[in-house]
Design an enzyme around this catalytic site. Sequence first.
Site, PDB file in Angstrom:
ATOM      1  N   SER A  25      19.678   0.653   2.249  1.00 46.05           N
ATOM      2  CA  SER A  25      18.640   1.344   1.325  1.00 46.05           C
ATOM      3  C   SER A  25      19.017   2.849   1.483  1.00 46.05           C
ATOM      4  O   SER A  25      19.908   3.535   1.302  1.00 46.05           O
ATOM      5  CB  SER A  25      17.413   1.068   1.483  1.00 46.05           C
ATOM      6  N   HIS A  75      17.465  -6.974  -2.659  1.00 42.57           N
ATOM      7  CA  HIS A  75      17.484  -5.679  -1.789  1.00 42.57           C
ATOM      8  C   HIS A  75      16.850  -6.160  -0.531  1.00 42.57           C
ATOM      9  O   HIS A  75      17.305  -5.597   0.735  1.00 42.57           O
ATOM     10  CB  HIS A  75      16.539  -4.748  -2.380  1.00 42.57           C
TER      11      HIS A  75
END
Length: 636
Positions: free
Chosen positions: A495, A608
């Site tokens: 991320s 994610h």
Amino acid sequence: MKKLGINDLGKFKLVGGLDVYRKKVAFVLSEINVEKNDYFSKIYLYDGRNVKQFTSGPKDSNPRFSPDGKFIIFTSKREKESKEAELYSIPTTGGEARLLTKFKLGIIDYEYSPDGNSIAVITPIELERKKKGEDVHIIKEIPFWFNGIGWVYGKRNQIYLVDTKSGRKRKLTRGTLNIQTLKWSKDGSKIYFIAQEDREKRPMISDLFVIDIKTKKVNKLTNSEWRIGDFLPIDDGTFILRMSTLERGIPTNTHIYHFNPETKEIKKLTAKLDRSAYNSLNCDVRGKSRNPLVYKEGWIYYIATDGPKANLFRVNLKGKIERVVDGNRSIETFGLGDYISFIAQDATTPTELYILKDGKEKKVTAFNDWIKEYKLSKPEHFKVKASDGMEIDAWIMKPVGFKEGKKYPAVLEIHGGPKTAYGYSFMHEFHVLTAKGFVVIFSNPRGSDGYGEEFADIREHYGERDYQDLMEVVNGALKRFDFIDEERIGVTGGSYGGFMTNWIVGHTKRFKAAVTQRSISNWVSFLGTTDIGYYFAPDQIGKDPWSNLDGYWEKSPLKHAPNVETPLLIIHSIEDYRCWLPEALQFYTALKYLGKTVELAVFPGENHDLSRSGKPKHRIKRLELIVGWMERWLKK
């Protein structure tokens, strides 16, 4: 003793989902089943003396006690053919669980009414139903999708009331409010709730509302100025709010406030502690838990991230703050009954249930005691004085079986966020790397949570002070620890950590291998394709691409691709709507086009959160890829 391996992922027991009633503590035990490539969960009950399995599973979670403690409601997936979220009730004395009702699009939150006769449930609904057989998406708003959920356009979270005896449900709210959490009034005549009025134009703003159960009339109590995450109504008609004023945008700390809806007066109760009122520590083997806010005898109890640890605090209405549960660890969740119950972990101890009674702490469960058979590397803390004088927290983990006089390859790990933190929580990935003979270095550079708002605020300065901090941490580690081979250092992160990995390989040749995960490579495409990009990018980078194209491009690792010389592995999930797949594809294509050493690993059906909640076999494959890449380039 044994070394912790990649395949030991399946041994972790994830403790979470706690609720309490007097001496009784209900919690969830989740298991990672690698063979079946799935997660299974059951509810356990602690009665003040013993812990016992309470439900049969296979996917029971989110227990809530009834007001009289005679029942527990929970969500489950028991009917094999059903794709709906199921809500069950079971007596706390035991017996068969009874299906109350189902919700087609899932259950967000729920709470018993004070008399126990109703349950208020937040569930997504479709504002406009598609025609049967229609597979074309007609999208009229943003966000159109959300990570871990999928398509969200044309849907809003609304409140239903469920009768606890018959299971009948009726819709309470209507319209376009997107409801996030709720609480009943003490007399059961009203429900207070937090909702977004306009998630497209004002996505960071949420307000406190109240609805009358009989008339269904809704009133807004706040003035659309804040980002409210949770709240508590108290007996005098005022409220405790956990919220951010957004004075510094997203980096603004979430604090505890006292709010009077009549006078609109608001007081920051936690002003003396410049820390976020939640747990922001990273961990890849934790159970799902609520972030509670509890009011008892004039005190508000809450979890806050204080540097590398998350502790339990309390604050009163005068602003006096006390630390209730201390220690170099991560308090995951808690509950107040006849004693304090909490779930905690640290850097070498996975999650377990604890109680604090009469000032004495007791570990109640031992689900992860198997870890004692393994030799683990304990993180050693050190501080680095950055070039601007700021002290940065950093840690080093020696390889398992470390021998004096030997040089070892090292891996720098960079956390996501950026407003999260590393610290005293368990990271399976770190232990795998040390078991494979690597030194692991990790730190909390500028942008991290737990050190105050100014420290966390790197808006419009990505790749500047944060990058310098990381490089100075590596330099500091090399000066202090002569067993690190400076010619064999790798870097990885996900991320924001993936963005920073991309940035690093475009700005230095220091690292001999890199693995970037769920990353950002182009801030322009990130803004236009992801679930939070349309407000996150303007807040973090400044303005938008039409008024600040040079700024967006300058901060995009893609611009600096020609400078990359470090062998790079890119790991990305196809359904990652937080940092969508094009972020990986663009960077990979650019590097291949430019003749660089790069490979791309794409995970289908993952989002994610691959490293934390992805399919077990995919999580194992991800770790194999990271370890394999580092061994390939750092152990030549």
